[in-house]
Scaffold this motif. Sequence first.
Motif, mmCIF file in Angstrom:
data_model
loop_
_atom_site.group_PDB
_atom_site.id
_atom_site.type_symbol
_atom_site.label_atom_id
_atom_site.label_comp_id
_atom_site.label_asym_id
_atom_site.label_seq_id
_atom_site.Cartn_x
_atom_site.Cartn_y
_atom_site.Cartn_z
ATOM 1 N N SER A 293 -6.887 10.816 -5.102
ATOM 2 C CA SER A 293 -5.490 10.768 -5.544
ATOM 3 C C SER A 293 -4.555 10.853 -4.354
ATOM 4 O O SER A 293 -3.539 10.150 -4.293
ATOM 5 C CB SER A 293 -5.207 11.925 -6.502
ATOM 6 O OG SER A 293 -5.897 11.736 -7.692
ATOM 7 N N LEU A 294 -4.895 11.722 -3.404
ATOM 8 C CA LEU A 294 -4.047 11.834 -2.212
ATOM 9 C C LEU A 294 -3.980 10.490 -1.487
ATOM 10 O O LEU A 294 -2.917 10.077 -1.018
ATOM 11 C CB LEU A 294 -4.610 12.912 -1.280
ATOM 12 C CG LEU A 294 -4.416 14.357 -1.735
ATOM 13 C CD1 LEU A 294 -5.202 15.307 -0.851
ATOM 14 C CD2 LEU A 294 -2.951 14.737 -1.731
ATOM 15 N N SER A 295 -5.126 9.825 -1.431
ATOM 16 C CA SER A 295 -5.114 8.539 -0.732
ATOM 17 C C SER A 295 -4.306 7.502 -1.510
ATOM 18 O O SER A 295 -3.604 6.676 -0.915
ATOM 19 C CB SER A 295 -6.558 8.114 -0.469
ATOM 20 O OG SER A 295 -6.831 6.891 -1.050
ATOM 21 N N ILE A 296 -4.380 7.543 -2.845
ATOM 22 C CA ILE A 296 -3.553 6.616 -3.632
ATOM 23 C C ILE A 296 -2.073 6.876 -3.366
ATOM 24 O O ILE A 296 -1.283 5.946 -3.168
ATOM 25 C CB ILE A 296 -3.856 6.754 -5.143
ATOM 26 C CG1 ILE A 296 -5.283 6.306 -5.434
ATOM 27 C CG2 ILE A 296 -2.872 5.939 -5.963
ATOM 28 C CD1 ILE A 296 -5.693 6.510 -6.866
ATOM 29 N N ILE A 297 -1.706 8.148 -3.324
ATOM 30 C CA ILE A 297 -0.290 8.468 -3.111
ATOM 31 C C ILE A 297 0.174 7.917 -1.770
ATOM 32 O O ILE A 297 1.268 7.356 -1.648
ATOM 33 C CB ILE A 297 -0.080 9.991 -3.189
ATOM 34 C CG1 ILE A 297 -0.307 10.476 -4.619
ATOM 35 C CG2 ILE A 297 1.331 10.364 -2.764
ATOM 36 C CD1 ILE A 297 -0.370 11.957 -4.765
ATOM 37 N N GLU A 298 -0.682 8.034 -0.759
ATOM 38 C CA GLU A 298 -0.296 7.497 0.546
ATOM 39 C C GLU A 298 -0.082 5.984 0.478
ATOM 40 O O GLU A 298 0.838 5.454 1.098
ATOM 41 C CB GLU A 298 -1.379 7.818 1.575
ATOM 42 C CG GLU A 298 -1.209 9.222 2.137
ATOM 43 C CD GLU A 298 -2.127 9.500 3.305
ATOM 44 O OE1 GLU A 298 -3.187 8.843 3.364
ATOM 45 O OE2 GLU A 298 -1.794 10.361 4.118
ATOM 46 N N GLN A 299 -0.937 5.306 -0.286
ATOM 47 C CA GLN A 299 -0.767 3.856 -0.424
ATOM 48 C C GLN A 299 0.531 3.533 -1.143
ATOM 49 O O GLN A 299 1.210 2.557 -0.807
ATOM 50 C CB GLN A 299 -1.952 3.258 -1.175
ATOM 51 C CG GLN A 299 -3.249 3.365 -0.399
ATOM 52 C CD GLN A 299 -4.432 2.971 -1.244
ATOM 53 O OE1 GLN A 299 -4.396 1.992 -1.955
ATOM 54 N NE2 GLN A 299 -5.501 3.753 -1.156
ATOM 55 N N VAL A 300 0.881 4.363 -2.140
ATOM 56 C CA VAL A 300 2.126 4.129 -2.856
ATOM 57 C C VAL A 300 3.305 4.248 -1.902
ATOM 58 O O VAL A 300 4.245 3.450 -1.943
ATOM 59 C CB VAL A 300 2.260 5.111 -4.034
ATOM 60 C CG1 VAL A 300 3.611 4.932 -4.706
ATOM 61 C CG2 VAL A 300 1.153 4.912 -5.033
ATOM 62 N N HIS A 301 3.230 5.244 -1.023
ATOM 63 C CA HIS A 301 4.315 5.408 -0.043
ATOM 64 C C HIS A 301 4.532 4.123 0.753
ATOM 65 O O HIS A 301 5.658 3.741 1.044
ATOM 66 C CB HIS A 301 3.985 6.553 0.923
ATOM 67 C CG HIS A 301 4.009 7.890 0.279
ATOM 68 N ND1 HIS A 301 3.298 8.950 0.737
ATOM 69 C CD2 HIS A 301 4.651 8.338 -0.825
ATOM 70 C CE1 HIS A 301 3.495 9.991 -0.025
ATOM 71 N NE2 HIS A 301 4.311 9.651 -0.988
ATOM 72 N N ASP A 302 3.430 3.474 1.112
ATOM 73 C CA ASP A 302 3.548 2.264 1.918
ATOM 74 C C ASP A 302 4.054 1.081 1.105
ATOM 75 O O ASP A 302 4.720 0.198 1.633
ATOM 76 C CB ASP A 302 2.183 1.903 2.516
ATOM 77 C CG ASP A 302 1.713 2.968 3.485
ATOM 78 O OD1 ASP A 302 2.576 3.745 3.953
ATOM 79 O OD2 ASP A 302 0.501 3.045 3.755
ATOM 80 N N LYS A 303 3.695 1.043 -0.163
ATOM 81 C CA LYS A 303 3.949 -0.180 -0.939
ATOM 82 C C LYS A 303 5.161 -0.096 -1.849
ATOM 83 O O LYS A 303 5.484 -1.064 -2.518
ATOM 84 C CB LYS A 303 2.710 -0.489 -1.791
ATOM 85 C CG LYS A 303 1.507 -0.861 -0.936
ATOM 86 C CD LYS A 303 0.306 -1.165 -1.779
ATOM 87 C CE LYS A 303 -0.869 -1.534 -0.891
ATOM 88 N NZ LYS A 303 -2.109 -1.679 -1.625
ATOM 89 N N MET A 304 5.810 1.044 -1.892
ATOM 90 C CA MET A 304 6.918 1.218 -2.837
ATOM 91 C C MET A 304 8.025 0.187 -2.615
ATOM 92 O O MET A 304 8.639 0.146 -1.551
ATOM 93 C CB MET A 304 7.481 2.632 -2.671
ATOM 94 C CG MET A 304 8.628 2.944 -3.588
ATOM 95 S SD MET A 304 8.098 3.219 -5.277
ATOM 96 C CE MET A 304 7.458 4.869 -5.164
ATOM 97 N N PRO A 305 8.286 -0.650 -3.615
ATOM 98 C CA PRO A 305 9.354 -1.643 -3.457
ATOM 99 C C PRO A 305 10.703 -1.061 -3.841
ATOM 100 O O PRO A 305 10.776 -0.003 -4.471
ATOM 101 C CB PRO A 305 8.924 -2.734 -4.437
ATOM 102 C CG PRO A 305 8.203 -1.998 -5.510
ATOM 103 C CD PRO A 305 7.621 -0.748 -4.911
ATOM 104 N N ALA A 306 11.749 -1.747 -3.447
ATOM 105 C CA ALA A 306 13.079 -1.362 -3.918
ATOM 106 C C ALA A 306 13.353 -2.105 -5.219
ATOM 107 O O ALA A 306 12.656 -3.054 -5.559
ATOM 108 C CB ALA A 306 14.122 -1.732 -2.866
ATOM 109 N N GLY A 307 14.353 -1.684 -5.935
ATOM 110 C CA GLY A 307 14.673 -2.393 -7.164
ATOM 111 C C GLY A 307 15.076 -1.447 -8.265
ATOM 112 O O GLY A 307 15.158 -0.233 -8.062
ATOM 113 N N PRO A 308 15.324 -2.025 -9.434
ATOM 114 C CA PRO A 308 15.743 -1.172 -10.557
ATOM 115 C C PRO A 308 14.557 -0.412 -11.131
ATOM 116 O O PRO A 308 13.404 -0.737 -10.836
ATOM 117 C CB PRO A 308 16.281 -2.185 -11.563
ATOM 118 C CG PRO A 308 15.494 -3.420 -11.284
ATOM 119 C CD PRO A 308 15.208 -3.434 -9.808
ATOM 120 N N ILE A 309 14.860 0.598 -11.907
ATOM 121 C CA ILE A 309 13.780 1.348 -12.548
ATOM 122 C C ILE A 309 13.775 1.160 -14.060
ATOM 123 O O ILE A 309 12.928 1.681 -14.750
ATOM 124 C CB ILE A 309 13.875 2.852 -12.230
ATOM 125 C CG1 ILE A 309 15.291 3.347 -12.518
ATOM 126 C CG2 ILE A 309 13.479 3.134 -10.804
ATOM 127 C CD1 ILE A 309 15.343 4.750 -12.942
#
Lengths: 392, 335, 123, 165
Positions: A293-309
Motif C-alpha cells: 500500500s505504501l508503494s501504491i501511495i508513492e505511485q499515486v503521488h507521482d501520477k496525480m493529475p490536475a483537474g476537477p473532482i
Amino acid sequence: MAVDVKSGILPGGPGEGVEVLVSGSADLATEEMLLNIGPQHPSTHGVLRLVIALDGEMIHSAEPVVGYMHRGFEKMAEVRDYRQIIALVNRHDWLSAFCNELGVVLAVEKLMGLDVPLRAQWIRVMMAEWNRILNHLMFLGSFGLELGAMTPMFYAFREREDIQELMEAATGARLHFTYNRIGGLKEDLPRGFMQHSAALVKKIRHRMDDYAGLLLGNEIFKQRTVGIGKLPGSVAKEFGCSGPILQASGIAEDSRKTEPYLTYDQCEFEVPIGVQGDSFDRFNVLFQRVHQSLSIIEQVHDKMPAGPIMPGKMPKNIKPPEGWIYARTENPLGECGYYLVSKGGKEPWRLKMRTPSFSNVSMLPALLPGNLLPDLIAILGSVFFVVGDVDR
Amino acid sequence: MIAVSQQIFEQYINNVWIIFGLKIVAVVGLFLTAPMVVGYVEHKTLAHMQARLGPMEAGKFHGWAQLIADGVKFIQKEDITPTAADKFVFTIAPGIVMVPAILVFFVVPFGPNGWWAENLDVGVFFALAISSISVIGMLAAGWSSANKFSLIGAVRGAAQLIAYELPLLLATAAVVMQAGTLSLPGIAAAQSHYWYVLPQFAGFMLFIIASLAELSRPPFDMPIADSEIIFGHMTEYTGVKFAFFLLTEYAGIVSLSAIASVLFLGGWQPLPLIKFVPGPLWILGKTGILSFIVIWLRATYPRLREDQLQKMAWKYMIPIALLDILLTGIFKVVF
Amino acid sequence: MSYYWQYGTLGALTAVGGAFVVIAFLGNRLMRPRKPRVEKATTYECGMDPVGEGWSNTHIRYYLFAFLFVIFDVESVFLFPWAVQLEKLRPQGTVLVEMIVFIGILAIGLLYAWKKKVLEWVK
Amino acid sequence: MKAAELSQHLKEATGAIERDEVLNEQLSVWTTSEKWVEVATHLRDCGKCMFDYFTFLSAVDFEDEGFEIVLHVYSIRRQHHINVKLTAPRENPSVPTLSGVWRGANWHERETWEMFGINFEGHPHLVKLYLTEAFEGNPLRKDFLLMTREAKEWPGEQEPKEHAG
C-alpha cells in the motif's frame, strides 16, 4: 457429561431457549467444559462470542455467536437516499470507512453510467490505501497484544494517529470519513497534502521495522504462530474468506489486481501470498500488504493529475435506473461487495452488504477444533475481523 | 557526647528484644516499599518504551505517588465474593500467596556485616522453598473462585511450578557446590575474588529464566494471560485481596532479583576500581538492574504456551543444569 | 541459642505477616462500600450466565510431568547436603563419582522418559 | 469465460436455465428450486465453470412477484462471476439448502432465513443468527415496517435545496 454444542446452547443471548442436548455418561474420567469466550472478553475485538467445548485446554468444538451488534443496516439502507447511504456504510467496518464508501459509490456510478474525473479516481486510490494501512496497523498491533506482547499495540496507535491526522486534513473526519460523493469527492485535497503524505510514507515505512523486529523476527512469536491454525486454500474459498486470510492460504486473489477498479490497473504492486495458511502467514501477509500500500501511495503521488473532482453536470437527485449490480472492492479485510437492486427510486430497493468479516468468522467452526485454548487466541487474532462488519 | 550515645545504644538499641522488633519492622517495611518502587519503575519504563508517558498526575512530579493512590483505592474498593465460590478458601488464598513473599526477605542479605534479618545456615534452601508456597495460594485462589478461567489459570500455575522449580534448584545447587555453604551471606562472601556469574553463566541464565516463570512474568505469564483467560486465578478478586496478589508479584521481582544478585553477581562485592561505594548500594544496584531486565522483557516478548515451557524446561534446561552440576563438581575436585 | 532466636524471629515474622493480612481485611471492611447485588456476585464468564459449573473434572495434560517432577525434586533435596560438604568429604574423587552415578541414573531416567515420548503433552 | 458463452454452456449442460440476462457486464441466470442444488453442484464441479469461491447468498423481496433468491459465486481460477437466481412464492417460500455444496452457504442461509422467512430444506443448523429468539417477523421483508420511520418523518427526506434554507 458431554454437551453437544452443535445443537446450540446459547443462554442469555440471541438464540436463547434453544434446547441443549446432554449426552454421554457420568463415569467418564474427564468432562468437557463449556466455556463462553466473549462477548465481554479482552481479545474478541468487540462483542463476538464463541461457545467452545474444552477438554482440558483442547478445543473440541467452537461455535461463534454473533448479533450483539446487529444494527439492521440493510433495512436502514432501504429508507435512505444514496447520499445518506454513504454515511451509513462507512459504519459497519469502522476501521475501513473509506473503502466501504467506495463500494457503494462505485456501484451507483456504474449503474448510472457516470464518468468520474480522473483526479477523483486517483485521490480515491490514495485514500483507500491510507485507510488500508490504518486498518492493518490496528491488527498488527492487536495481534501482538493477544499473544502477550503489549508494545506493538502502542506503536500501532502512534502510527495510526499520524495517518488519521493526514486523512483528517482532507476529509475533516478521523473515523467516518464520508469523503466520497456519487460521481466524485466531497472536496479537493488541501494545500500541502501531497508533501505531508509523502513524508508520512517514508516515516511509516521506517517504523514498520519496529513491528518486524518486535514480532516477525521474534522467536517466541514464531513458536506461537508457525503451524498454528492452518487453513487450506480450498476451505478458505468454500467459505468465501478473502483478503489477507485467503492470500495467506496461497491464493493471490485481490480484486485490485484481478478486476481492477478505479485506477489500480495503472499502479504496480504485488499481492503477497503465504505458504501454508497458518497464523504466521496471515500476519506476514498483512504486514507485506502495508508495504504494498505504501508503494501504491508513492505511485499515486507521482501520477496525480490536475483537474476537477466532480463531473461537470450532475443530476440534483440521484436516481439510478432500474436494474441490479454487484460491485466489489478489495477492502482491508477482504472482499467487500454491495449487491444493489434499484427500482429507479431515490432509495435502493435492496442493498445487500457482503462483508469480508462475515465470511471470515463463519469459517471459524471449521478451523478451531483440535487446537489448544492459547492457540484459539493466536488464530482468532489472525482471522482479522471487525464485529460491526460481521453483524452489520 | 559520644559516650552518652554509646551508653544509650548499649542500653536500649542493643537490647535483644528491640533488635528483634527492628528486624521484623525492617522486613515488613521493605516488603511494603520495594514493590512500590518496582511497580512505579515498571509503569514508567513500560510507558517510555511504548512511546507514551505513563502516570503523570498523582504526586505532581511524574506521578510518583501513583501506586500509593492505587493502594488507597484498593483498600476502599468493595469486596466481592462470588456466590458460587468456596468462601473460606477464597478469602485466605491471598494471604497464603502473600505471607511467603514476606518471609523471603527474611534471609536476603542487603550488605556485609549484618545487613540482613537472619543468617540462616540453610538460607538459599529456605528462600527457594518458601517462595514456591505461593503457588499453593494460587491454586487455592483459582480453584475456590469456581470460575473456569480461574481454574485454567490455576492449573497452568501448577504446571509452571513443575517446569521451573527443578532448573531453579539445580542451578542453585551448582552455586552451593562452588561456595560450599547454603547461607546467603556466606555465598556472597565467597565471591570476593570473582563473581559466580563467570564460572556459572549457564546457571545464571537458567536461574533468571526459571525465576521469570516462577514470577509469572512475560514471556512466561501464561497463568494470568489476560488475552486468553482474563486474569487467571485473580479474575474474581477485587479490592484489597486483588492488591495482595499484585503486591506479591512485585515483591517477588525484588526478592528473586536480590537472591540472583547474591548467588551470581557477588551480592555486596564491588567491581574493582570503584570499591569506595558501600556494599548495600552494590546489592541494591544489582537487584535494580535485574528487576529492570524483568520489566524490560515485558515490553519485548509475547508469551509462550504452557506446553512449550514444559518442553523447554525438560528437554533443555534440566539437562543443562545437570551437566552444569557435573562440571562444577569435577572443577571443584580437580582444582 | 542463636538457632532458636533465628527461627523464633521467623515465627514472629510469619505471625506479623498473618496479622498484616487480617488488619488489611479489617481496614478494608471499615472503609469499603457495601452494596451487594445478585449480578455482582455471579461468576464472570464474559458477561454471560455461566454454562455448567466451574469445578469440572478437567483433563490435566501434564500429569506425567508431575510424576517426573516429584522424582527429580526429591533428588535435588539429596543434592544439597552433598553440595555443601563436597570440599570437606574425603576422598573427594569417590564422593564425586558416587554423585555422578546418582545423577547419571536419574539422567538415564529422563532420557528414557524422553524416548518414551512422555515429554510431550498428551493430546 | 464471457457471460454469453457461460450462459450458453449452462443451458446446454444443465437444461435447467429458464432465462438469462446480462446487465452491467454481469450475468444472471434464473433456475427453479427443483434444479437449484443440481445447478449449484454443476457450477462448482464443471471444469468450464469452476466456481470455487462462495461470495454470498441472499434474497430480494419483490412484493407481489415473490422473493428472488440470489446466489453469487466467483471462480478464482477462471475469473468469472455469476448470479444464479430463483423466484420463490410469497407464501411459504422454501428452497433446498446449498450448505452441502459450499459450506460457506451455511451462515448466509441462516441469515436469509431469519431476515426473509425463506425456509432452506435440509439445512443442518437453521437457527437465528442475529435476532433474539423472541423477535417476531422477518425484518427485510417489505411489509415489515420500520417503526421509527412510521412514527416520525426522517429529516433526511429533505431535498438538497431545502438544506440551504
